[in-house]
Scaffold this motif. Sequence first.
Motif, PDB file in Angstrom:
ATOM      1  N   MET A  35       6.808  -1.682   4.459  1.00 12.59           N
ATOM      2  CA  MET A  35       6.839  -0.402   3.753  1.00 12.59           C
ATOM      3  C   MET A  35       7.519  -0.502   2.390  1.00 12.59           C
ATOM      4  SD  MET A  35       5.100   1.686   5.492  1.00 12.59           S
ATOM      5  CE  MET A  35       5.459   3.111   4.490  1.00 12.59           C
ATOM      6  N   ARG A  63       1.433  -0.984   1.983  1.00 12.60           N
ATOM      7  CA  ARG A  63       2.205   0.114   2.570  1.00 12.60           C
ATOM      8  C   ARG A  63       1.319   1.005   3.427  1.00 12.60           C
ATOM      9  NH1 ARG A  63       3.698   0.401  -2.796  1.00 12.60           N
ATOM     10  NH2 ARG A  63       2.979   2.555  -2.995  1.00 12.60           N
ATOM     11  N   VAL A 104       1.636   1.661   7.549  1.00 12.80           N
ATOM     12  CA  VAL A 104       1.720   2.954   8.237  1.00 12.80           C
ATOM     13  C   VAL A 104       0.716   2.984   9.386  1.00 12.80           C
ATOM     14  CG1 VAL A 104       1.299   5.441   8.001  1.00 12.80           C
ATOM     15  CG2 VAL A 104       2.623   4.242   6.268  1.00 12.80           C
ATOM     16  N   THR A 158      11.250   5.052   9.328  1.00 12.90           N
ATOM     17  CA  THR A 158      10.394   4.319   8.393  1.00 12.90           C
ATOM     18  C   THR A 158       9.245   5.201   7.918  1.00 12.90           C
ATOM     19  OG1 THR A 158      10.943   2.227   9.457  1.00 12.90           O
ATOM     20  CG2 THR A 158       8.955   2.263   8.112  1.00 12.90           C
ATOM     21  N   ALA A 178       8.545   7.035   4.117  1.00 12.94           N
ATOM     22  CA  ALA A 178       7.285   6.925   3.383  1.00 12.94           C
ATOM     23  C   ALA A 178       6.875   8.255   2.755  1.00 12.94           C
ATOM     24  CB  ALA A 178       6.179   6.412   4.303  1.00 12.94           C
ATOM     25  N   ASP A 211       7.186   8.121  -0.930  1.00  7.14           N
ATOM     26  CA  ASP A 211       6.384   7.126  -1.630  1.00  7.14           C
ATOM     27  C   ASP A 211       5.699   7.744  -2.838  1.00  7.14           C
ATOM     28  OD1 ASP A 211       5.193   4.199  -0.574  1.00  7.14           O
ATOM     29  OD2 ASP A 211       3.984   5.199  -2.098  1.00  7.14           O
ATOM     30  N   VAL A 265      -0.327   7.102   0.730  1.00  7.38           N
ATOM     31  CA  VAL A 265       0.706   6.639   1.663  1.00  7.38           C
ATOM     32  C   VAL A 265       1.445   7.835   2.248  1.00  7.38           C
ATOM     33  CG1 VAL A 265       2.833   5.296   1.917  1.00  7.38           C
ATOM     34  CG2 VAL A 265       0.957   4.392   0.532  1.00  7.38           C
ATOM     35  N   ARG A 266       1.801   8.807   1.406  1.00 10.20           N
ATOM     36  CA  ARG A 266       2.477  10.014   1.903  1.00 10.20           C
ATOM     37  C   ARG A 266       1.605  10.748   2.905  1.00 10.20           C
ATOM     38  NH1 ARG A 266       3.361  10.982  -3.541  1.00 10.20           N
ATOM     39  NH2 ARG A 266       2.274  12.976  -3.464  1.00 10.20           N
ATOM     40  N   ALA A 273       1.324   8.851   6.149  1.00 10.81           N
ATOM     41  CA  ALA A 273       2.606   8.892   6.855  1.00 10.81           C
ATOM     42  C   ALA A 273       2.773  10.223   7.587  1.00 10.81           C
ATOM     43  CB  ALA A 273       3.758   8.668   5.878  1.00 10.81           C
TER      44      ALA A 273
END
Length: 169
Positions: free
Chosen positions: A22, A30, A34, A62, A66, A69, A74-75, A78
């Motif tokens: 991550m 990344r 996830v 973790t 994220a 991020d 990625v967000r 996550a």
Amino acid sequence: SRLDDLHDVVPDSACGVFVHGMEDEMEAVRLWCVRAIFAHTLVVSDTQILSDDLFVSIIVDTIVDAFLDDATSVRLHAVKTLTSICIIHRVKLSLDRADLTLQLLVDGDSEIRRAVRSLLQVCQLEDQECCRVAFKALLRAYQRHPTEMDELMVTSGKIGCNHAHIIAA
């Protein structure tokens, strides 16, 4: 390229690999990390997750990290991953985790805001203070995005239903 296979080979005690992944500079790494985290939670039994505070702490923390991020994808993944983990394993969000989650209610991306509202509808908040903070965050979200009032009201209602024992207190 092999991060999506990690859930098959990484024992629970080696979840630091996910933390390391991550922190990679490449968005694709990344993002796959996830996805691998979620896949790993699927092969671990419910009782093991619920009884292993270290596992929950590493995995959930973790994923929540994220949320900060820079990459929207990625967000978003996550948030969706944490939603699925909360549905499957009934993990409770502590105040720190809830704070980071609630910040996304005012994210610039409408899809992320929608995903966070879905997460809040299924997650378990740890205590009365978490619920209070959630309702304040929903009010701030309404002030920033008044066109999403209906969705915010549904989310408020679901939080109330899911935490009736806390709300009654």
